[in-house]
Design an enzyme around this catalytic site. Sequence first.
Site, PDB file in Angstrom:
ATOM      1  N   ILE A   1      -4.057  -7.251  -3.685  1.00  0.00           N
ATOM      2  CA  ILE A   1      -3.820  -7.650  -2.299  1.00  0.00           C
ATOM      3  C   ILE A   1      -5.142  -7.733  -1.548  1.00  0.00           C
ATOM      4  CG2 ILE A   1      -2.596  -7.066  -0.157  1.00  0.00           C
ATOM      5  CD1 ILE A   1      -0.849  -5.174  -1.877  1.00  0.00           C
ATOM      6  N   CYS A   2      -5.322  -8.816  -0.789  1.00  0.00           N
ATOM      7  CA  CYS A   2      -6.484  -8.891   0.099  1.00  0.00           C
ATOM      8  C   CYS A   2      -6.010  -8.564   1.506  1.00  0.00           C
ATOM      9  CB  CYS A   2      -7.101 -10.282   0.045  1.00  0.00           C
ATOM     10  SG  CYS A   2      -8.555 -10.421   1.071  1.00  0.00           S
ATOM     11  N   LEU A   3      -6.222  -7.306   1.904  1.00  0.00           N
ATOM     12  CA  LEU A   3      -5.760  -6.869   3.217  1.00  0.00           C
ATOM     13  C   LEU A   3      -6.815  -5.916   3.777  1.00  0.00           C
ATOM     14  CD1 LEU A   3      -3.492  -6.743   5.358  1.00  0.00           C
ATOM     15  CD2 LEU A   3      -2.434  -4.911   4.030  1.00  0.00           C
TER      16      LEU A   3
END
Lengths: 350, 202
Positions: free
Chosen positions: B92-94
């Site tokens: 996840i890119c968060l």
Amino acid sequence: MGYEVERFVGVVDEELFCPICGLVLDSPLQIKDCEHCFCGSCIEEWLKHQRVCPVDRTPVPPSCEGSSLTSALGPAPRILRNLLSRLRIKCENEVFGCQTVTHLEGLQLHLNQCEYNPRRPVECDRGCGSVVPMDELTQHNCIKELREKITNQSLVIKTLSDQVSILQQELSDQRQEMTILKELVRSSASSSSNSLRHTLSLLPPLPPLSSASPSSVSSSQSNYPDEVEHAIQTSQWLSLLRPARIRHWGGIISTPDSILQSIIRQALSSSGCPQYLLVELMANAHERRWPPGLSVLETRQLNRSRYEQYVTKQVPGKQAVVIMASENEHMGDNMIVSPGMVIIFAHGVD
Amino acid sequence: MASLHITRVKREFREVVSSEEAQKSQIKIEIIDESDLTKLKGTVIGPPDTPFEGGTYILDIRIPDTYPFNPPKVKFVTKIWHPNISSVTGAICLDILKDQWAAAMTLRTVLLSIQALLQAAEPDDPQDAVVAKQYKGDPELYRKTAKHWAQTYAGAPKTTDDAEISAKIDTLLQMGITETKAREALSTHSWNLEAAVDSLFT
Ligand SMILES: [Zn+2]
Ligand SMILES: [Zn+2]
Ligand SMILES: [Zn+2]
Ligand SMILES: [Zn+2]
């Protein structure tokens, strides 16, 4: 890290929880800019990771030069500290039977003297002198305890004696080095002083042998310590002197008068004897300064047979010789004085 | 006393379970092994009016020893077609799982943030470049693909007729390609059968 909420009697206000550890605030600090409060230990740990408020990510200014990490932090507001200090908390030794409930501000005081504290330090009542946590007292074994102490001390002793032998080794190495250096100076006495300089230049830089002596004035080669420079000058001078041949040792004048002494001093000076050495040698021109083996008539007569072993240099044109300690180490301490002596004769020197 | 990261996990587990969102079955958290609280299973439900609506997304959550001073490590176990989530690894890119983490955040805020990410993708900060390109270039196709993945992998209710998609996958299956590979290749090549075949056989 804060206190477990279960330990408190009554309801704890939500404001009194640390947003980092989620427990009831312990020694709280607040970020001055946004006024959020945390346990002191929690916020200090967080600021090592990121310099922002853990709640709203307000930047926390970096600590200035010289100030501590916590300079952007201040004490929590008084009202919050008051609320905390009034909370009633159970002693952490409740499981061991302590029924005490105290205000948070009095907790530390109670813990220091809580008789249920299983780790409270107590002195062994059997006289071994050990202080042990109370919960270990039943298993405490005086002999074992003392034995451990002895073992530890033996270790310390061993370490110390190892150090002593290392130091002794170093000392003997240094002594040996000194002997080599002395030998070097002596063996160069008859050879050119330039070769001595050359030899010395091959050695690693010498530490000053004596920091008290004034720096050499006459020498252009002042990068040597005075003692080495003196040794060079001495050997240079000695190499110019001619070995003396003494036909009649009985002609020694052991108590020369001041006129005779000044004549010899003059001759030595003209021969190029370095000034510092001249003073010493002339002071040693009288039997009162001679070594024990020469100091009185009786000892001179006893040692007469050894005179021939002296290495002597003639004071140019005079019935007098110089006997340098550096050239006469084979004679032993009983027969020489440092740095050397002058012996004046009535006759018999050529 | 237990170490800080375990103390926090216990408390946050209770917080998620008793949360309003959990009552509405929007998020869930489960302990996999009582003796190891550093490995958790999270669940978020695909939010309404998104291609993920009604899908059940399983997350793998790992709590580092340095928690909460460092963020938890979270990735999708359920396969998903989303610009900020790798269609291959589930990474996840968060921002809050990276440099924007703050110690006061909790597993509940993490799960809600992930759910919000499903609602509002950020194609300019992509984790999956192929998906992000499609999202920006052909939003309709992106929605169709994402929905197909949601129905296939996340158990989202079947509301559309995927006959055309199924036919293309079947064609690839007959060529000996696995279903997952076939779906990935077709999704990546805008459901162009020839391009997908080319990519698989060259
Ligand atoms: Zn703040
Ligand atoms: Zn705290
Ligand atoms: Zn107590
Ligand atoms: Zn004892």
